[in-house]
Design an enzyme around this catalytic site. Structure first.
Site, PDB file in Angstrom:
ATOM      1  N   GLY A   1      -6.221  -7.668  13.329  1.00 38.46           N
ATOM      2  CA  GLY A   1      -5.520  -7.507  12.270  1.00 38.46           C
ATOM      3  C   GLY A   1      -6.586  -7.801  10.908  1.00 38.46           C
TER       4      GLY A   1
ATOM      5  CB  SER B   1     -19.431   0.042  21.752  1.00 38.25           C
ATOM      6  OG  SER B   1     -19.062  -0.444  21.242  1.00 38.25           O
TER       7      SER B   1
ATOM      8  CG  ASP C   1      -7.570  -0.884   7.156  1.00 39.92           C
ATOM      9  OD1 ASP C   1      -6.864  -1.827   6.241  1.00 39.92           O
ATOM     10  OD2 ASP C   1      -7.409  -0.725   7.603  1.00 39.92           O
TER      11      ASP C   1
ATOM     12  CG  ASP D   1      -0.441  -0.644   2.465  1.00 37.11           C
ATOM     13  OD1 ASP D   1       1.114  -0.237   2.475  1.00 37.11           O
ATOM     14  OD2 ASP D   1      -0.875  -0.164   2.938  1.00 37.11           O
TER      15      ASP D   1
ATOM     16  CD  GLU E   1      -8.100   3.942  11.421  1.00 32.13           C
ATOM     17  OE1 GLU E   1      -9.505   2.848  10.836  1.00 32.13           O
ATOM     18  OE2 GLU E   1      -7.053   2.849  11.662  1.00 32.13           O
TER      19      GLU E   1
ATOM     20  N   GLY F   1      -8.935  -5.391  17.342  1.00 39.80           N
ATOM     21  CA  GLY F   1      -7.476  -5.577  17.233  1.00 39.80           C
ATOM     22  C   GLY F   1      -6.752  -6.185  16.696  1.00 39.80           C
TER      23      GLY F   1
ATOM     24  CB  SER G   1     -10.009   0.265  13.146  1.00 38.59           C
ATOM     25  OG  SER G   1      -9.108   0.264  11.828  1.00 38.59           O
TER      26      SER G   1
HETATM   27  P1  ADP Z   1      -7.898  -3.609  14.050  1.00 38.93           P
HETATM   28  O1  ADP Z   1      -8.561  -2.694  13.293  1.00 38.93           O
HETATM   29  O2  ADP Z   1      -7.099  -4.501  13.240  1.00 38.93           O
HETATM   30  O3  ADP Z   1      -9.197  -4.234  14.676  1.00 38.93           O
HETATM   31  P2  ADP Z   1      -7.341  -0.940  15.563  1.00 38.93           P
HETATM   32  O4  ADP Z   1      -5.992  -1.166  16.121  1.00 38.93           O
HETATM   33  O5  ADP Z   1      -7.018  -0.927  14.255  1.00 38.93           O
HETATM   34  O6  ADP Z   1      -7.114  -3.389  15.693  1.00 38.93           O
HETATM   35  O7  ADP Z   1      -8.393  -1.151  16.408  1.00 38.93           O
HETATM   36  C1  ADP Z   1      -9.370  -1.038  17.333  1.00 38.93           C
HETATM   37  C2  ADP Z   1      -9.118  -0.357  18.306  1.00 38.93           C
HETATM   38  O8  ADP Z   1     -10.763   0.037  17.502  1.00 38.93           O
HETATM   39  C3  ADP Z   1      -9.513  -0.545  19.257  1.00 38.93           C
HETATM   40  O9  ADP Z   1      -8.702  -1.266  20.588  1.00 38.93           O
HETATM   41  C4  ADP Z   1     -11.062  -0.287  19.638  1.00 38.93           C
HETATM   42  O10 ADP Z   1     -10.896   1.470  20.695  1.00 38.93           O
HETATM   43  C5  ADP Z   1     -10.939   0.374  18.727  1.00 38.93           C
HETATM   44  N1  ADP Z   1     -12.915  -0.267  17.821  1.00 38.93           N
HETATM   45  C6  ADP Z   1     -12.602  -1.256  16.611  1.00 38.93           C
HETATM   46  N2  ADP Z   1     -14.474  -1.691  17.038  1.00 38.93           N
HETATM   47  C7  ADP Z   1     -14.633  -0.759  18.003  1.00 38.93           C
HETATM   48  C8  ADP Z   1     -15.799  -1.387  18.722  1.00 38.93           C
HETATM   49  N3  ADP Z   1     -17.176  -2.345  17.913  1.00 38.93           N
HETATM   50  N4  ADP Z   1     -16.588  -0.654  20.047  1.00 38.93           N
HETATM   51  C9  ADP Z   1     -15.608   0.650  20.026  1.00 38.93           C
HETATM   52  N5  ADP Z   1     -14.804   0.304  19.716  1.00 38.93           N
HETATM   53  C10 ADP Z   1     -14.413  -0.424  18.733  1.00 38.93           C
HETATM   54 MG    MG Z   2      -7.411  -0.970  12.557  1.00 40.86          MG
END
Ligand code: ADP
Ligand code: MG
Length: 367
Positions: A104, A49, A152, A18, A140, A102, A108
């Site tokens: 992968g 949430s 993503d 990317d 983001e 979190g 997010s």
């Molecule tokens: P990934 O995108 O791989 O799952 P990231 O570190 O990029 O990992 O994103 C994870 C973060 O996104 C979490 O720590 C939280 O802050 C936020 N997040 C993701 N899904 C939710 C959800 N359903 N509710 C609240 N926060 C979320």
């Molecule tokens: Mg992410």
């Protein structure tokens, strides 16, 4: 009540391409995040949430700032809508997710995109799909402070059931390509994450830029494997560059293989990709190598490789749909036997993206 769903995604091929203006093949999952909510009388924006104890409310009409918690993802999206001049009425909303957070799989992007679509419905806005992806990415970058690329959000928005998404990080073209019938994805989290991951990540990124510059290119997207092989690059930079040119070529070959419905060829490309990560880019780990080696010997596995940044995390395998459960079980048992570790597997059918939309083919002659 308004609601919107957005899926997570997995990278199928095109590792670390990317930021090199390269090509990626990804897929949206059936797992994702739902945002539900409604307009309210009180002059507030309210967020909650499921599974997250902390809830948030912000008065309307004030400048929004990140608060260094989960809410920054949707809050950033809200801020971007407001920055673009959209008037957003007071609302309350709640997220629920079937994605591991979190891991992968881009929970997010799923939370951002589900919320962005919720806002569009709440306010009756029509925003073009690609612009929506850019808006979420910007949220983001600015609010969560994560310098992610566009993949993503593009995957979460443009995904299509039983299709892979081809994304060109240079032209921003998006195409959806039908998956060969009879296969599903199996994602296997090694549960081992290495420290110093971000340092390694930045080092690889820098090596790629350095290699491109030494070759006289703007980015490694311009280079071919042959050019890299025949170049005078120092040995280490050569291997780093070979991973990127190889990945770009494998994405192109995979598109051809998919058109022919050739699962064996697709699988071979996945194994080759992993081999290149292991030898050239050195972003694999012993655990990921072990998972791929185990998968290689299981009947019904077409191909397997690490997915995402590397240095720990998960593998993605393309497997025979009818044998997926059995394959998952064999993989976990053998990994436990060899490593004394409990891997987590998900059998993931490829799902629809958040919006119904056609491929996005940007006007390349335009400014
Ligand atoms: P990934 O995108 O791989 O799952 P990231 O570190 O990029 O990992 O994103 C994870 C973060 O996104 C979490 O720590 C939280 O802050 C936020 N997040 C993701 N899904 C939710 C959800 N359903 N509710 C609240 N926060 C979320
Ligand atoms: Mg992410």
């Amino acid at each position: 009540m308004y609601s919107a769903f957005a899926p997570g995604r997995v990278e199928i091929l095109g590792n670390h391409t990317d930021y090199n203006q390269g090509l990626v093949l990804s897929a949206a999952l059936e797992l994702g995040t739902t945002c539900r909510g409604r307009k309210i009388e009180e002059q507030q924006y309210r967020f909650r949430s499921e599974g997250f104890t902390k809830t948030y409310q912000f008065p309307t009409g004030q400048t929004l700032q990140p608060v260094a918690d989960w809410v920054d993802y949707p809050l950033g999206v809200l801020a971007m809508f407001i920055r673009r001049g959209f008037e957003i009425p007071p609302f309350e909303c709640e997220f629920s997710s079937t994605l591991p957070v979190g891991a992968g799989l881009s929970s997010s992007a799923a939370i951002e995109v589900s919320f962005a679509l919720f806002l569009c419905r709440l306010c009756g806005l029509e925003i073009q799909a690609f612009e929506l992806a850019q808006l979420c990415k910007q949220a983001e970058n600015e609010f969560a402070g994560v310098q992610c690329g566009l993949l993503d959000q593009v995957s979460s928005i443009f995904g299509k059931k039983d299709h892979f998404i081809f994304f060109d990080c240079k032209t921003h073209g998006v195409r959806r390509i039908a998956m060969p019938a009879g296969a599903v994805l199996l994602i296997c989290d090694s549960t081992v994450r290495h420290e110093l991951t971000s340092g390694e990540y930045n080092e690889r990124r820098y090596s790629c830029f350095e290699a491109a510059e030494k070759l006289g290119f703007k980015s490694l997207r311009e280079a071919t494997t042959e050019q890299v092989v025949n170049s005078k690059l120092p040995e280490l930079l050569k291997r780093r560059a070979l991973h990127i040119t190889g990945e770009n070529e494998r994405v192109r070959l995979a598109v051809e293989a998919m058109k022919k419905g050739d699962l064996a060829e697709m699988g071979w490309l996945l194994f080759e990709s992993h081999e290149s990560s292991r030898r050239n880019f050195e972003n694999s780990t012993e655990e990921l190598d072990e998972l791929v080696e185990i998968a290689r010997k299981i009947k019904g596995v077409y191909g397997s490789r690490l997915t995402g940044g590397g240095f720990g995390g998960a593998t993605v395998s393309l497997v025979e749909a009818n044998r997926a459960e059995q394959i998952a079980q064999e993989l976990v048992e053998e990994f436990r036997r060899r490593r004394k570790l409990e891997a987590k597997v998900l059998i993931c059918p490829v799902g629809d993206g958040a919006v119904e939309t056609e491929d996005y083919l940007p006007n390349l002659s335009g400014s």
